[in-house]
Design an enzyme around this catalytic site. Structure first.
Site, PDB file in Angstrom:
ATOM      1  CG  HIS A  15      -4.139  21.658  -5.015  1.00 50.10           C
ATOM      2  ND1 HIS A  15      -4.976  20.609  -5.349  1.00 50.10           N
ATOM      3  CD2 HIS A  15      -4.926  22.754  -4.967  1.00 50.10           C
ATOM      4  CE1 HIS A  15      -6.206  21.060  -5.459  1.00 50.10           C
ATOM      5  NE2 HIS A  15      -6.204  22.357  -5.233  1.00 50.10           N
ATOM      6  NE  ARG A 423     -15.909  28.763  -7.959  1.00 48.47           N
ATOM      7  CZ  ARG A 423     -15.235  28.058  -7.052  1.00 48.47           C
ATOM      8  NH1 ARG A 423     -14.704  28.646  -6.019  1.00 48.47           N
ATOM      9  NH2 ARG A 423     -15.116  26.747  -7.165  1.00 48.47           N
ATOM     10  CB  ALA A 424     -16.933  29.363 -14.987  1.00 47.27           C
ATOM     11  NE  ARG A 454     -21.619  22.735  -4.115  1.00 44.82           N
ATOM     12  CZ  ARG A 454     -20.574  22.915  -4.876  1.00 44.82           C
ATOM     13  NH1 ARG A 454     -19.745  23.893  -4.630  1.00 44.82           N
ATOM     14  NH2 ARG A 454     -20.336  22.116  -5.900  1.00 44.82           N
ATOM     15  NE  ARG A 520     -21.805  29.062  -4.924  1.00 47.34           N
ATOM     16  CZ  ARG A 520     -21.239  28.509  -5.982  1.00 47.34           C
ATOM     17  NH1 ARG A 520     -20.108  28.954  -6.451  1.00 47.34           N
ATOM     18  NH2 ARG A 520     -21.820  27.479  -6.577  1.00 47.34           N
TER      19      ARG A 520
END
Ligand SMILES: [Fe+2]
Length: 604
Positions: A15, A423-424, A454, A520
């Site tokens: 993956h 993540r960017a 979200r 976050r």
């Protein structure tokens, strides 16, 4: 013997394949293959990522001194074999295909790697580190700590699913492990699948859904699915799961316990799914807290390093931080298996006699380890695409961008080296104004082509984070969730339930505030990302707000953009208002008609 100077780390065949290059113990480059092939979570041999790493370091394959592969295929094969035998005859259904894959490229990986990279020197060793050893190395060596406890938690590697280790200087001592099938990662994935999200990428959605629900099923989970000990170790009752047989994650007994069959991906999300999500999230947090406390007791260390896919659960990470079990925490940004490539390379350097390269600084360099493109390269792409653009000097570019953001424009922001990890972080990002109550919907509909349950993530200068959030630590990789400060919160009208709750204004930063007032957070330092840091400063000077919305530069179902051409194509295929590519500004309405009037297609 001298340590291997140039080590190429590789993770592949499961993956999110990736490559990473370490020179003299220092991380030089790292990237996931999906960014180049444009196939999300591409598991194939990461040849383009390898080529990028070598190019970036100015090396040829023959210059490499060692190849480090992120797990031990032989051991993994034994685990698969034993698992299938243990559940026979159920397991035999998928066995032949699995067997043929393993007997092919996976088991004879040395041969496969040499075939993929024929220019490797014959004496260049191809080494295999254990899966959790790779995660542990990726968590400890780039951390700012010279000594730390290390906790790795994921689905499964060879046998281990959770490990506790101690890092000191150039060495890592593995202390304890939990073994397959008793896996927090697989438990969370089973619920991810049950709630209709994709395993290995939908876990984030399940975590995002949790705040809508009530923890109604916590007792059902503890009473039936697992036996949790005080030290955080646990046994899963495999009578409720089906992943040993390799076909589905859960079985009818599991479905009965939670009130129905698994949700299909396009079926509506009901309050029951929200309650299930909240319950497994609560259980996960409890397990992680116990593991963290046991790790502290076992090692006596002040600092904690985390990696493994479960370390991407930023809500649980935030709980560990707030409980103050450790003085400081550092989480590998590529905590999943992509980061294993980096960890494998670092492990081989250190185990080959390489000295610890510790500076008390985070050696991930903001995780900005991918390709960068010069203004000349960007302009060549824009000319090729016949785009209409203008070039601005640095300060004008910042001021212009602030003006756009202030007026609720959605801005693609493509700068510097691409992020390594899921993540960017402000290099391949889409930015917006978090104060706008409409921004959440605008960004979702213009760019992401979905209504999301979200909120987006906020970015804030490190030293300003505590003004907005109950966070007194750095969170450079968006891996910690913390509440919005109480004085910024607003009480929404009563009577709204379900996913509509996200549309309610809950703070002065509605676009980044979840229904439980959490966010976050990514904290930005001037050292790792000076341009983004200055943009935040200019936005605050103009508006009084030191926070921006940051979401990844991609459309649903596609990897984050890598090249200027990827960015321009993504811009064209969405309704993003402006694109800032290096020093260049591209305005949608100024583009040729085919671009400016394009109605974005539904992705996925
Ligand atoms: Fe893993």
């Amino acid at each position: 013997m001298a340590p291997p100077r140039h080590v190429l780390g590789i993770s592949a065949y499961y993956h999110d394949a990736a490559a990473a290059l370490v020179r003299d113990g220092v991380v030089v480059a790292a990237a996931q293959e999906e960014r180049f092939t444009r196939k999300k979570n591409d598991p194939d041999f990461p040849i383009q990522a390898v080529q990028f790493c070598l190019r970036h370091a100015g090396l040829k394959p023959e210059d490499l001194d060692a190849i480090a592969f992120y797990d031990k295929p032989g051991l993994k094969f034994v685990r698969l074999l034993e698992t299938y035998l243990a559940v026979a005859p159920g397991g035999w259904r998928t066995f032949p295909s699995v067997l043929s894959t393993w007997l092919g490229e996976k088991l004879d990986l040395r041969k496969t790697i040499r075939e993929e990279m024929p220019e490797l020197r014959a004496d260049c060793p191809i080494l295999f580190t254990a899966h959790h050893q790779s995660h542990a190395a990726s968590a400890f060596y780039p951390s700012p700590f010279s000594e730390a406890a290390i906790l790795t938690i994921d689905g499964v590697g060879e046998w281990a699913t959770t490990t506790i280790a101690r890092g000191s200087g150039a060495s890592i001592e593995m202390l304890k492990e939990l073994r397959f099938p008793h896996s927090l990662g697989l438990l969370y994935s089973a619920f991810t699948d049950y709630c209709g999200f994709r395993i290995n990428s939908g876990e984030y959605k399940l975590m995002g859904l949790a705040p809508y629900g009530e923890p109604k099923y916590v007792n059902a989970i503890f009473d039936n699915l697992l036996d949790l000990k005080a030290d955080g170790s646990f046994w899963l009752d495999m009578d409720y799961f089906n992943f040993l047989q390799g076909t589905t994650m859960t079985n009818p007994r599991f479905h009965d316990l939670f009130g129905g069959p698994p949700r299909l991906p396009e079926e509506p999300i009901t309050p029951r799914h929200m309650d299930v999500a909240r319950s497994i999230q609560a259980v996960t947090e409890e397990i992680m807290l116990r593991l963290a406390r046991h790790t502290k007791a076992l090692t006596g260390q002040k600092n904690l390093c985390l990696a493994g896919g479960v370390a991407l659960n930023c809500v649980a990470n935030g709980r560990i931080l707030r409980e103050k079990i450790f003085d400081r925490m550092w989480i590998q940004p590529a905590a999943g298996d992509a980061g294993g490539a980096l960890g494998a390379a670092l492990a081989v350097w250190h185990e080959g006699g390489g000295a610890a390269v510790k500076t008390n600084l985070d050696a991930m360099q903001g995780s900005l380890l991918g390709p960068a493109y010069s203004d000349d390269e960007i302009e060549a792409v824009l000319k090729e695409r016949q785009a209409v653009y203008k070039k601005l000097p640095r300060q004008e570019l910042l001021d212009f961008t602030v003006g756009l953001l202030k007026s609720e424009k959605v801005v693609g922001w493509f700068q510097g080296r691409m992020e390594f990890g899921p993540r960017a972080l402000g290099s391949r990002s889409i930015l917006g104004d978090p104060r706008s109550p409409r921004m959440q919907s605008i960004m979702n509909l213009k760019v992401k082509f979905r209504e999301s349950f979200r909120p987006f993530a906020p970015i804030v200068r490190q030293e300003r984070a505590a003004d907005y959030f109950e966070l007194d630590a750095e969170s450079p990789y968006m891996l910690l969730v913390a509440p919005v400060q109480a004085h910024l919160r607003k009480t929404p009208a009563e009577g709204v339930t379900g996913l509509d709750m996200l549309k309610q204004v809950r703070s002065t930063l509605p676009a980044v505030t979840h229904v439980d007032y959490s966010a976050r957070i990514q904290t930005v330092s001037g050292q790792d990302n000076p341009l983004l840091y200055d943009l935040l400063g200019c936005f605050e000077a103009a508006t009084g707000c030191g926070v921006l919305v940051n979401t990844s530069f991609n459309v649903r179902g596609e990897p984050i953009v890598c090249t200027p051409d990827d960015a321009y194509r993504c811009f064209v295929n969405t309704e993003m208002d402006y694109l800032i590519l290096g020093s260049y500004v591209i305005e949608r309405t100024a583009q040729p008609k085919a671009v400016s009037r394009r109605v974005a297609p539904q992705a996925d």
